[in-house]
Write a protein that holds these residues in place. Structure first.
Motif, PDB file in Angstrom:
ATOM      1  N   PRO A  94     -43.358  61.627  14.888  1.00  0.00           N
ATOM      2  CA  PRO A  94     -43.863  61.014  16.127  1.00  0.00           C
ATOM      3  C   PRO A  94     -44.753  59.806  15.835  1.00  0.00           C
ATOM      4  N   ALA A  95     -44.558  58.770  16.606  1.00  0.00           N
ATOM      5  CA  ALA A  95     -45.352  57.548  16.484  1.00  0.00           C
ATOM      6  C   ALA A  95     -45.986  57.264  17.850  1.00  0.00           C
ATOM      7  N   LEU A  96     -47.233  56.804  17.819  1.00  0.00           N
ATOM      8  CA  LEU A  96     -47.981  56.588  19.042  1.00  0.00           C
ATOM      9  C   LEU A  96     -47.428  55.436  19.884  1.00  0.00           C
ATOM     10  N   LEU A  97     -47.130  54.299  19.260  1.00  0.00           N
ATOM     11  CA  LEU A  97     -46.746  53.108  20.022  1.00  0.00           C
ATOM     12  C   LEU A  97     -45.526  53.319  20.924  1.00  0.00           C
ATOM     13  N   GLY A 103     -44.866  55.339  28.299  1.00  0.00           N
ATOM     14  CA  GLY A 103     -45.808  55.619  29.379  1.00  0.00           C
ATOM     15  C   GLY A 103     -45.961  54.425  30.306  1.00  0.00           C
ATOM     16  N   VAL A 104     -46.025  53.226  29.720  1.00  0.00           N
ATOM     17  CA  VAL A 104     -46.116  52.007  30.534  1.00  0.00           C
ATOM     18  C   VAL A 104     -44.870  51.851  31.404  1.00  0.00           C
ATOM     19  N   VAL A 105     -43.709  52.144  30.854  1.00  0.00           N
ATOM     20  CA  VAL A 105     -42.460  52.036  31.621  1.00  0.00           C
ATOM     21  C   VAL A 105     -42.466  53.004  32.808  1.00  0.00           C
ATOM     22  N   THR A 106     -43.012  54.200  32.601  1.00  0.00           N
ATOM     23  CA  THR A 106     -42.986  55.201  33.673  1.00  0.00           C
ATOM     24  C   THR A 106     -43.864  54.823  34.858  1.00  0.00           C
ATOM     25  N   VAL A 107     -44.777  53.879  34.691  1.00  0.00           N
ATOM     26  CA  VAL A 107     -45.626  53.475  35.814  1.00  0.00           C
ATOM     27  C   VAL A 107     -44.798  52.790  36.913  1.00  0.00           C
ATOM     28  N   ALA A 108     -43.584  52.419  36.591  1.00  0.00           N
ATOM     29  CA  ALA A 108     -42.701  51.840  37.610  1.00  0.00           C
ATOM     30  C   ALA A 108     -42.428  52.837  38.738  1.00  0.00           C
ATOM     31  N   ALA A 109     -42.396  54.123  38.428  1.00  0.00           N
ATOM     32  CA  ALA A 109     -42.100  55.130  39.463  1.00  0.00           C
ATOM     33  C   ALA A 109     -43.112  55.099  40.609  1.00  0.00           C
ATOM     34  N   PRO A 110     -44.407  55.190  40.329  1.00  0.00           N
ATOM     35  CA  PRO A 110     -45.328  55.123  41.471  1.00  0.00           C
ATOM     36  C   PRO A 110     -45.399  53.735  42.110  1.00  0.00           C
ATOM     37  N   LEU A 111     -45.372  52.690  41.303  1.00  0.00           N
ATOM     38  CA  LEU A 111     -45.537  51.345  41.849  1.00  0.00           C
ATOM     39  C   LEU A 111     -44.352  50.899  42.698  1.00  0.00           C
ATOM     40  N   LEU A 112     -43.145  51.270  42.287  1.00  0.00           N
ATOM     41  CA  LEU A 112     -41.945  50.757  42.945  1.00  0.00           C
ATOM     42  C   LEU A 112     -41.254  51.754  43.865  1.00  0.00           C
ATOM     43  N   VAL A 113     -41.581  53.038  43.726  1.00  0.00           N
ATOM     44  CA  VAL A 113     -40.924  54.047  44.551  1.00  0.00           C
ATOM     45  C   VAL A 113     -41.926  54.770  45.448  1.00  0.00           C
ATOM     46  N   MET A 114     -42.874  55.444  44.840  1.00  0.00           N
ATOM     47  CA  MET A 114     -43.752  56.311  45.624  1.00  0.00           C
ATOM     48  C   MET A 114     -44.717  55.547  46.524  1.00  0.00           C
ATOM     49  N   GLN A 115     -45.392  54.551  46.007  1.00  0.00           N
ATOM     50  CA  GLN A 115     -46.350  53.824  46.839  1.00  0.00           C
ATOM     51  C   GLN A 115     -45.679  53.160  48.043  1.00  0.00           C
ATOM     52  N   PRO A 116     -44.545  52.502  47.874  1.00  0.00           N
ATOM     53  CA  PRO A 116     -43.875  51.974  49.071  1.00  0.00           C
ATOM     54  C   PRO A 116     -43.457  53.085  50.052  1.00  0.00           C
ATOM     55  N   ALA A 117     -42.965  54.198  49.523  1.00  0.00           N
ATOM     56  CA  ALA A 117     -42.525  55.293  50.388  1.00  0.00           C
ATOM     57  C   ALA A 117     -43.691  55.944  51.120  1.00  0.00           C
TER      58      ALA A 117
END
Length: 159
Positions: A94-97, A103-117
């Motif tokens: 396992p590597a941290l980076l 994790g940064v990629v997954t922030v798209a879910a709240p920003l682009l899906v959940m918050q608008p909904a």
């Protein structure tokens, strides 16, 4: 691979939840009410996918349990996607980076899906402090990435 997905997904999601608990205690910052997530999902069966304000939408029986279940299911799906991308080699070393980047990629879910909904607009633009909401979402999803790494390191250590 199923066990690894479960350990990574639950571990990373628990990391987010622990972060939310600490953030609330140390800084007085409220976290997402997962009842709202359940409310959003529950209203979908009636054809309503977007709300003007999810907090004002009619509450549904069992929404909190549904929301929390979906939260952990999402963590499992993200872990599966991460392992599909990182593969068995990442699990062995396992590597941290890569975990943080995911994790940064997954922030798209709240920003682009959940918050608008939920009626907050794309990337929380309709909230009083959109940049603060975005910053908190990013930090929370970085913690998810850290949780992926820590869970992966634990799996590697255990053998």
């Amino acid at each position: 691979m199923v066990v690894e997905i479960m350990v990574l997904g639950v571990g990373a999601t628990l990391s987010m939840d622990l972060w939310a608990l600490l953030r609330r205690r140390w800084f007085g910052v409220a976290s997402l009410d997962y009842g709202w997530v359940g409310r959003w999902l529950g209203h979908m069966r009636h054809g309503q996918f977007r709300h003007a304000a999810i907090a004002k939408a009619a509450p549904l029986r069992g929404e909190r349990l549904l929301g929390w279940g979906f939260h952990y299911l999402t963590g499992l799906l993200f872990a599966a996607a991460f392992l599909a991308w990182g593969g068995q080699a990442w699990l062995q070393r396992p590597a941290l980076l890569p975990a943080l980047l995911f994790g940064v990629v997954t922030v798209a879910a709240p920003l682009l899906v959940m918050q608008p909904a939920f009626g907050m607009g794309m990337a929380a633009r309709r909230t009083p402090k959109p940049w603060l909401v975005r910053q908190r979402a990013l930090l929370t999803h970085l913690v998810f990435g850290l949780g992926l790494y820590l869970s992966g390191a634990a799996l590697a250590w255990l053998g």
